[in-house]
Design a protein around this motif. Structure first.
Motif, mmCIF file in Angstrom:
data_model
loop_
_atom_site.group_PDB
_atom_site.id
_atom_site.type_symbol
_atom_site.label_atom_id
_atom_site.label_comp_id
_atom_site.label_asym_id
_atom_site.label_seq_id
_atom_site.Cartn_x
_atom_site.Cartn_y
_atom_site.Cartn_z
ATOM 1 N N UNK A 195 10.070 45.312 -0.053
ATOM 2 C CA UNK A 195 10.128 46.713 -0.462
ATOM 3 C C UNK A 195 11.438 47.361 -0.031
ATOM 4 N N UNK A 196 11.903 47.047 1.167
ATOM 5 C CA UNK A 196 13.160 47.618 1.656
ATOM 6 C C UNK A 196 14.338 47.179 0.799
ATOM 7 N N UNK A 197 14.279 45.945 0.322
ATOM 8 C CA UNK A 197 15.398 45.385 -0.436
ATOM 9 C C UNK A 197 15.335 45.735 -1.918
ATOM 10 N N UNK A 240 14.914 54.716 6.283
ATOM 11 C CA UNK A 240 15.008 53.266 6.493
ATOM 12 C C UNK A 240 14.120 52.505 5.511
ATOM 13 N N UNK A 241 13.071 53.173 5.070
ATOM 14 C CA UNK A 241 12.116 52.556 4.138
ATOM 15 C C UNK A 241 11.913 53.509 2.954
ATOM 16 N N UNK A 242 12.834 53.497 1.994
ATOM 17 C CA UNK A 242 12.803 54.481 0.899
ATOM 18 C C UNK A 242 11.534 54.466 0.055
ATOM 19 N N UNK A 243 10.775 53.395 0.105
ATOM 20 C CA UNK A 243 9.544 53.269 -0.666
ATOM 21 C C UNK A 243 8.378 54.015 -0.036
ATOM 22 N N UNK A 244 8.524 54.418 1.203
ATOM 23 C CA UNK A 244 7.398 54.946 1.974
ATOM 24 C C UNK A 244 6.792 56.200 1.347
ATOM 25 N N UNK A 303 12.740 64.396 -2.359
ATOM 26 C CA UNK A 303 13.711 65.154 -3.147
ATOM 27 C C UNK A 303 15.128 64.641 -2.906
ATOM 28 N N UNK A 304 15.459 64.368 -1.645
ATOM 29 C CA UNK A 304 16.792 63.854 -1.329
ATOM 30 C C UNK A 304 17.017 62.491 -1.981
#
Length: 241
Positions: free
Chosen positions: A39-41, A112-116, A168-169
Protein backbone atom coordinates in the motif's frame (compact mmCIF):
# COMPACT_ATOMS: atom_id res chain seq x y z
CA UNK A 1 -15.46 -14.63 -0.46
CA UNK A 2 -13.58 -17.54 0.97
CA UNK A 3 -13.46 -17.46 4.74
CA UNK A 4 -16.59 -15.30 5.15
CA UNK A 5 -18.77 -16.47 8.03
CA UNK A 6 -22.51 -16.18 8.40
CA UNK A 7 -22.09 -14.35 11.72
CA UNK A 8 -20.17 -11.13 12.38
CA UNK A 9 -16.84 -11.56 14.06
CA UNK A 10 -14.01 -9.41 15.36
CA UNK A 11 -10.65 -10.19 13.84
CA UNK A 12 -8.96 -9.54 17.19
CA UNK A 13 -11.02 -12.32 18.82
CA UNK A 14 -10.03 -14.77 16.11
CA UNK A 15 -7.03 -17.08 16.66
CA UNK A 16 -3.91 -16.14 14.75
CA UNK A 17 -4.42 -19.08 12.45
CA UNK A 18 -7.41 -21.33 11.91
CA UNK A 19 -6.85 -25.01 11.25
CA UNK A 20 -4.29 -27.58 12.27
CA UNK A 21 -0.92 -28.58 11.04
CA UNK A 22 2.74 -27.70 11.54
CA UNK A 23 3.79 -24.26 12.66
CA UNK A 24 3.57 -21.91 9.64
CA UNK A 25 6.54 -20.11 8.18
CA UNK A 26 4.92 -16.70 8.66
CA UNK A 27 2.54 -14.96 11.04
CA UNK A 28 -0.46 -12.67 10.74
CA UNK A 29 1.89 -9.76 11.34
CA UNK A 30 4.04 -10.87 8.39
CA UNK A 31 0.92 -10.71 6.21
CA UNK A 32 0.00 -7.28 7.50
CA UNK A 33 3.53 -5.91 7.08
CA UNK A 34 3.57 -7.14 3.48
CA UNK A 35 0.20 -5.50 2.82
CA UNK A 36 1.40 -2.20 4.32
CA UNK A 37 4.53 -2.25 2.17
CA UNK A 38 2.42 -2.78 -0.94
CA UNK A 39 0.00 0.00 0.00
CA UNK A 40 2.83 2.41 0.81
CA UNK A 41 4.47 1.76 -2.55
CA UNK A 42 1.56 1.26 -4.94
CA UNK A 43 -1.56 2.43 -3.10
CA UNK A 44 -4.37 0.64 -1.31
CA UNK A 45 -5.96 -0.53 -4.58
CA UNK A 46 -2.88 -2.65 -5.21
CA UNK A 47 -3.45 -4.63 -2.02
CA UNK A 48 -5.00 -8.03 -2.71
CA UNK A 49 -4.65 -11.47 -1.20
CA UNK A 50 -2.92 -12.60 -4.37
CA UNK A 51 -0.42 -9.73 -4.25
CA UNK A 52 0.30 -10.28 -0.57
CA UNK A 53 0.75 -13.99 -1.14
CA UNK A 54 3.21 -13.24 -3.91
CA UNK A 55 5.12 -10.95 -1.57
CA UNK A 56 5.37 -13.74 0.99
CA UNK A 57 5.96 -16.54 -1.50
CA UNK A 58 2.95 -18.61 -0.47
CA UNK A 59 -0.39 -19.72 -1.89
CA UNK A 60 -3.21 -17.19 -1.96
CA UNK A 61 -5.77 -19.52 -0.38
CA UNK A 62 -3.52 -20.20 2.61
CA UNK A 63 -3.81 -16.55 3.67
CA UNK A 64 -7.50 -16.99 4.44
CA UNK A 65 -6.51 -19.20 7.36
CA UNK A 66 -5.04 -16.06 8.92
CA UNK A 67 -7.20 -13.26 7.52
CA UNK A 68 -10.67 -14.33 6.33
CA UNK A 69 -11.63 -11.11 4.50
CA UNK A 70 -9.98 -8.13 2.83
CA UNK A 71 -11.89 -5.90 5.24
CA UNK A 72 -10.13 -7.70 8.10
CA UNK A 73 -6.80 -7.11 6.37
CA UNK A 74 -7.55 -3.39 6.17
CA UNK A 75 -8.38 -3.33 9.88
CA UNK A 76 -5.13 -5.09 10.68
CA UNK A 77 -3.22 -2.63 8.50
CA UNK A 78 -4.80 0.39 10.16
CA UNK A 79 -3.97 -0.99 13.59
CA UNK A 80 -0.39 -1.76 12.54
CA UNK A 81 0.39 1.78 11.44
CA UNK A 82 -1.50 3.16 14.46
CA UNK A 83 1.23 1.52 16.48
CA UNK A 84 3.58 4.23 15.20
CA UNK A 85 2.22 6.73 17.73
CA UNK A 86 4.72 7.34 20.51
CA UNK A 87 3.54 8.26 23.98
CA UNK A 88 5.50 9.89 26.78
CA UNK A 89 5.62 8.08 30.11
CA UNK A 90 2.73 10.23 31.31
CA UNK A 91 0.70 13.25 30.13
CA UNK A 92 2.22 16.68 30.65
CA UNK A 93 -0.79 18.06 32.52
CA UNK A 94 -1.49 20.52 29.69
CA UNK A 95 -4.29 18.79 27.78
CA UNK A 96 -4.14 21.23 24.86
CA UNK A 97 -0.42 20.65 24.36
CA UNK A 98 -0.83 16.88 24.60
CA UNK A 99 -3.75 16.78 22.14
CA UNK A 100 -1.90 19.11 19.77
CA UNK A 101 1.10 16.78 19.83
CA UNK A 102 -1.05 13.71 19.13
CA UNK A 103 -2.76 15.52 16.23
CA UNK A 104 0.60 16.34 14.64
CA UNK A 105 1.69 12.73 15.08
CA UNK A 106 -1.47 11.57 13.36
CA UNK A 107 -0.87 13.87 10.41
CA UNK A 108 2.71 12.61 10.08
CA UNK A 109 1.56 8.96 10.16
CA UNK A 110 -0.99 9.63 7.43
CA UNK A 111 1.70 11.22 5.29
CA UNK A 112 3.92 8.17 5.75
CA UNK A 113 0.98 5.99 4.73
CA UNK A 114 -1.05 7.97 2.16
CA UNK A 115 -3.62 5.18 1.84
CA UNK A 116 -4.66 5.42 5.48
CA UNK A 117 -7.29 8.13 5.08
CA UNK A 118 -9.11 6.03 2.49
CA UNK A 119 -9.64 2.99 4.71
CA UNK A 120 -9.87 4.57 8.15
CA UNK A 121 -13.27 4.09 9.75
CA UNK A 122 -14.75 4.33 13.24
CA UNK A 123 -15.53 0.61 12.97
CA UNK A 124 -11.82 0.03 13.56
CA UNK A 125 -11.84 2.05 16.78
CA UNK A 126 -11.52 -0.95 19.07
CA UNK A 127 -8.35 -2.56 17.78
CA UNK A 128 -5.45 -2.92 20.24
CA UNK A 129 -3.54 0.17 19.12
CA UNK A 130 -6.76 2.17 18.73
CA UNK A 131 -7.68 1.37 22.33
CA UNK A 132 -4.17 2.36 23.43
CA UNK A 133 -4.58 5.65 21.55
CA UNK A 134 -7.97 6.30 23.12
CA UNK A 135 -6.73 5.51 26.61
CA UNK A 136 -3.81 7.90 26.15
CA UNK A 137 -6.04 10.71 24.91
CA UNK A 138 -8.46 10.26 27.80
CA UNK A 139 -5.56 10.36 30.26
CA UNK A 140 -4.39 13.61 28.63
CA UNK A 141 -7.87 15.07 29.02
CA UNK A 142 -8.09 14.34 32.75
CA UNK A 143 -7.42 18.04 33.61
CA UNK A 144 -10.28 19.16 31.34
CA UNK A 145 -13.42 19.74 33.37
CA UNK A 146 -15.90 18.24 30.93
CA UNK A 147 -18.24 15.23 30.77
CA UNK A 148 -16.77 12.00 29.44
CA UNK A 149 -19.02 12.18 26.38
CA UNK A 150 -17.69 15.62 25.50
CA UNK A 151 -14.14 14.37 25.80
CA UNK A 152 -14.94 11.58 23.37
CA UNK A 153 -16.35 14.18 20.98
CA UNK A 154 -13.15 16.18 21.26
CA UNK A 155 -11.01 13.15 20.43
CA UNK A 156 -13.25 12.28 17.49
CA UNK A 157 -13.16 15.85 16.17
CA UNK A 158 -9.36 16.02 16.43
CA UNK A 159 -9.10 12.75 14.51
CA UNK A 160 -11.63 13.96 11.96
CA UNK A 161 -9.75 17.21 11.46
CA UNK A 162 -6.50 15.32 10.89
CA UNK A 163 -8.13 12.96 8.38
CA UNK A 164 -9.94 15.66 6.41
CA UNK A 165 -6.88 17.90 6.35
CA UNK A 166 -4.54 15.18 5.10
CA UNK A 167 -7.07 13.89 2.56
CA UNK A 168 -7.45 17.41 1.16
CA UNK A 169 -3.70 18.00 1.09
CA UNK A 170 -3.17 14.69 -0.67
CA UNK A 171 -5.88 15.48 -3.24
CA UNK A 172 -4.28 18.85 -3.98
CA UNK A 173 -0.85 17.24 -4.34
CA UNK A 174 -2.24 14.51 -6.61
CA UNK A 175 -3.91 17.08 -8.83
CA UNK A 176 -0.73 19.15 -9.01
CA UNK A 177 1.27 16.12 -10.19
CA UNK A 178 -1.00 15.85 -13.22
CA UNK A 179 -0.67 19.47 -14.32
CA UNK A 180 1.54 20.53 -17.24
CA UNK A 181 2.78 23.49 -15.19
CA UNK A 182 4.11 23.97 -11.68
CA UNK A 183 1.88 24.47 -8.67
CA UNK A 184 3.50 27.85 -8.09
CA UNK A 185 2.62 28.99 -11.61
CA UNK A 186 -0.99 27.94 -11.17
CA UNK A 187 -1.28 29.62 -7.79
CA UNK A 188 0.09 32.84 -9.26
CA UNK A 189 -2.55 32.81 -12.01
CA UNK A 190 -5.35 31.98 -9.57
CA UNK A 191 -4.12 34.64 -7.15
CA UNK A 192 -4.15 37.25 -9.90
CA UNK A 193 -7.69 36.23 -10.90
CA UNK A 194 -8.90 36.44 -7.29
CA UNK A 195 -7.31 39.85 -6.85
CA UNK A 196 -9.11 41.09 -9.95
CA UNK A 197 -12.45 39.79 -8.72
CA UNK A 198 -11.99 41.36 -5.29
CA UNK A 199 -10.96 44.67 -6.87
CA UNK A 200 -14.19 44.74 -8.90
CA UNK A 201 -16.14 45.87 -5.85
CA UNK A 202 -18.64 43.02 -6.06
CA UNK A 203 -17.26 41.31 -2.95
CA UNK A 204 -16.77 44.04 -0.30
CA UNK A 205 -16.84 41.69 2.70
CA UNK A 206 -14.22 39.42 1.17
CA UNK A 207 -12.10 42.41 0.17
CA UNK A 208 -12.19 43.78 3.71
CA UNK A 209 -11.33 40.39 5.18
CA UNK A 210 -8.33 39.89 2.88
CA UNK A 211 -7.12 43.43 3.53
CA UNK A 212 -7.31 43.02 7.29
CA UNK A 213 -6.16 39.43 7.67
CA UNK A 214 -4.56 37.66 4.70
CA UNK A 215 -5.15 33.92 4.85
CA UNK A 216 -2.14 31.76 5.77
CA UNK A 217 -0.76 29.77 2.86
CA UNK A 218 1.64 27.42 4.65
CA UNK A 219 -0.01 24.00 5.11
CA UNK A 220 1.66 23.38 8.48
CA UNK A 221 0.51 26.77 9.74
CA UNK A 222 -3.06 26.19 8.56
CA UNK A 223 -3.17 22.79 10.26
CA UNK A 224 -1.76 24.09 13.53
CA UNK A 225 -4.22 26.98 13.51
CA UNK A 226 -7.18 24.67 12.87
CA UNK A 227 -6.24 22.32 15.71
CA UNK A 228 -5.69 25.26 18.08
CA UNK A 229 -9.10 26.74 17.26
CA UNK A 230 -10.75 23.36 17.74
CA UNK A 231 -9.17 22.80 21.14
CA UNK A 232 -10.01 26.36 22.19
CA UNK A 233 -13.68 25.62 21.56
CA UNK A 234 -13.61 22.94 24.26
CA UNK A 235 -11.82 25.06 26.86
CA UNK A 236 -13.91 26.20 29.83
CA UNK A 237 -14.96 29.88 29.60
CA UNK A 238 -12.83 32.29 31.59
CA UNK A 239 -14.84 33.78 34.47
CA UNK A 240 -15.35 37.50 33.98
CA UNK A 241 -14.02 37.49 30.45
Amino acid sequence: MTGRTAEPEVIWARPERAGRGPKPAYSRRDIVDAAVRIADTDGIDAVSMRRVAGELGCGTMSLYNYVPRKEDLYELMVDAVSGEYTYPEKPSGDWRADMTAIAHQGRAIMYRHPWLARVMTTAYGFSPNALRFLEWCLSCLEPLDAPAGLKMQLIAMVNGTVMVTVANEQAIAERARGLPWSEEEEQAVRGAYLAGQVASGRYPHLARLLAESPAPVDADEIFALGIARLLDSFAPPVTGA
